[in-house]
Each structure stands twice: as structure tokens, then as C-alpha cells.
Write an enzyme that holds these catalytic residues in place. Sequence first.
Site, mmCIF file in Angstrom:
data_model
loop_
_atom_site.group_PDB
_atom_site.id
_atom_site.type_symbol
_atom_site.label_atom_id
_atom_site.label_comp_id
_atom_site.label_asym_id
_atom_site.label_seq_id
_atom_site.Cartn_x
_atom_site.Cartn_y
_atom_site.Cartn_z
ATOM 1 N N SER A 243 0.860 -1.193 0.000
ATOM 2 C CA SER A 243 0.000 0.000 0.000
ATOM 3 C C SER A 243 0.889 1.233 0.000
ATOM 4 O O SER A 243 2.009 1.188 0.515
ATOM 5 C CB SER A 243 -0.872 0.013 1.258
ATOM 6 O OG SER A 243 -1.546 1.252 1.389
ATOM 7 N N TYR B 37 -1.408 -1.082 10.128
ATOM 8 C CA TYR B 37 -1.567 -1.403 8.702
ATOM 9 C C TYR B 37 -0.338 -0.934 7.917
ATOM 10 O O TYR B 37 0.238 -1.688 7.135
ATOM 11 C CB TYR B 37 -2.832 -0.720 8.185
ATOM 12 C CG TYR B 37 -3.099 -0.877 6.713
ATOM 13 C CD1 TYR B 37 -3.498 -2.096 6.179
ATOM 14 C CD2 TYR B 37 -2.988 0.219 5.840
ATOM 15 C CE1 TYR B 37 -3.769 -2.240 4.825
ATOM 16 C CE2 TYR B 37 -3.260 0.083 4.494
ATOM 17 C CZ TYR B 37 -3.649 -1.148 3.985
ATOM 18 O OH TYR B 37 -3.912 -1.279 2.646
#
Length: 268
Positions: free
Chosen positions: A144, A157
Site C-alpha cells: 500500500s 496497517y
Amino acid sequence: MAKQGSLDNKVVWITGASSGLGKALAQECALQGAQVILTARRIDELESVRQSLVHPARHICLTADITDEAQVRHAYAQVLEQKGRIDWLINNAGLSQRALIADTSMQTERAIMEVDYFSQVFLTKTVLPTFLKQKSGRIAFVSSVAGLLGTQYRASYSAAKAAIHMWANSLRAEVANEGVGVSVIFPGFVKTNVSFNALNGEGKAQGHQDEAIENGLEPEAFAKIVVTALLKDEEYIVVGGKKEQLGVWVSRLSPRLLYKMIRKAKVK
């Protein structure tokens, strides 16, 4: 025999394939002629995706919870039994987060790391002998932009996505002379249900959409860019809007400026 730069008849295994990025990647790979193996936990949703692919009979659904090592081993055995080889493995299954560090339990920290890091490491290590034996293939990880930048509300995350990026870099170096390629994909905001499923500090699903994701890239556009890049053997694939591209660019040139930008950004 498939020609170079073609997915014709190649076997592509995609995790997290029941929705979102995984579904879009499956549809694009099928369009390009691949035989797709769809893996997620829910068979009904996987079957629905399989039926949406070009030539549905060519593709197979294998349910597995990727955090369960026995289920992963069983799925791998079924892939080899039914297809005999794997040309691409796309580690896409993931779990996001929307909580401040101060509000995030250790159980939630570990749950995110388990899905976004350890399960991908285990699946890749399980499948690696097949790639090494074939002396061909490509292993891709969906990281990401958050894993390159690190932002508020996404600490665990961001950390997990950064960790899988570094692990992939090491893997790439180790298998470079074995005919096996390793790619890492860094999506920015893509219009999926990822924020609905994102965990809050207590480890429960957030249950609503983020504005940035609602205004993000369409999953089909994301998938086209990614598959094209993978066919060109690209190893570092950033897919996002101008803001995310700018952030990645600044992160390379001036971390200090990046940290200032992130502090001022409204990211929730």
C-alpha cells in the site's frame, strides 16, 4: 506455450479474490487468457466471482483462511493437483485499520500483522519450491502507499505493509538467479469495500466508507495498470492519484518534508 509478456494459459493464484482488488485482478487476468485460482474464505462469493470471469469453467475456487497454515497447505496441494504449476502468485488478501495508536489494542495490532504480513510470508514460503523447481514465475505482493508513507489511523496497517515490502525485497534478491520475479504493488485510494472492513481499535469492522476511497480509482482501472506492469516484469508498481504519487515522490527525496505534509494531512 504462452509467449513472453502474455498471460495466455498461465496459472494465476489470487488471494482475497472474493471482492475488491482481488476480484478486479481476477477479471483482468481472465480477460488476458489466464487460468485463475480464486482463494478467500467465502465459497458463495468466490463462485459469484468465478461466474463473472471470461470462460468460467477454466477457473477454480479454493476456500481457505490464509491465517490457517493447514488450510493454506491443503489449498496449495489442490492447486498442484488440478493445474500442475503456478505462474503468478498474487498475495492480495489484506485487512486495513482506522484507529489511533492510543486506541488500538495489542490484539488488534497482532490481528493486522497476522493477515497482512505473516500469512503472506507463509503462503509464499509454501509455494516457493514450485517456483524454484519451474525456474520461472512471478510472486506479487499487494502492499500500500500507506506502507511507504505511514499515516494517522493506520499505524499497524502501514507497518505490516512496509514489512511485506521489505521481505519481498529480500526475496527478490535471493531468487534473482532462479528465474523467479518478485513485484510489490502499492495502491493508493481505490474504490473498494476495504474501509468497511477496516478494524477499529477494538478489532471490530469500521462499517462505513471513507470519502477518499469513495473518490478513488475504479478497481477495473487499477487492475489493468497492475496486470500490464506485471507483464512487463515491473518490480515497484505505484498505482494511485496525484496526491499519492506526490507523497511517494516526496518520501524518496525528502522524508523531513513528507513528515510535515503527513502531520497536516486529513487522512481519516
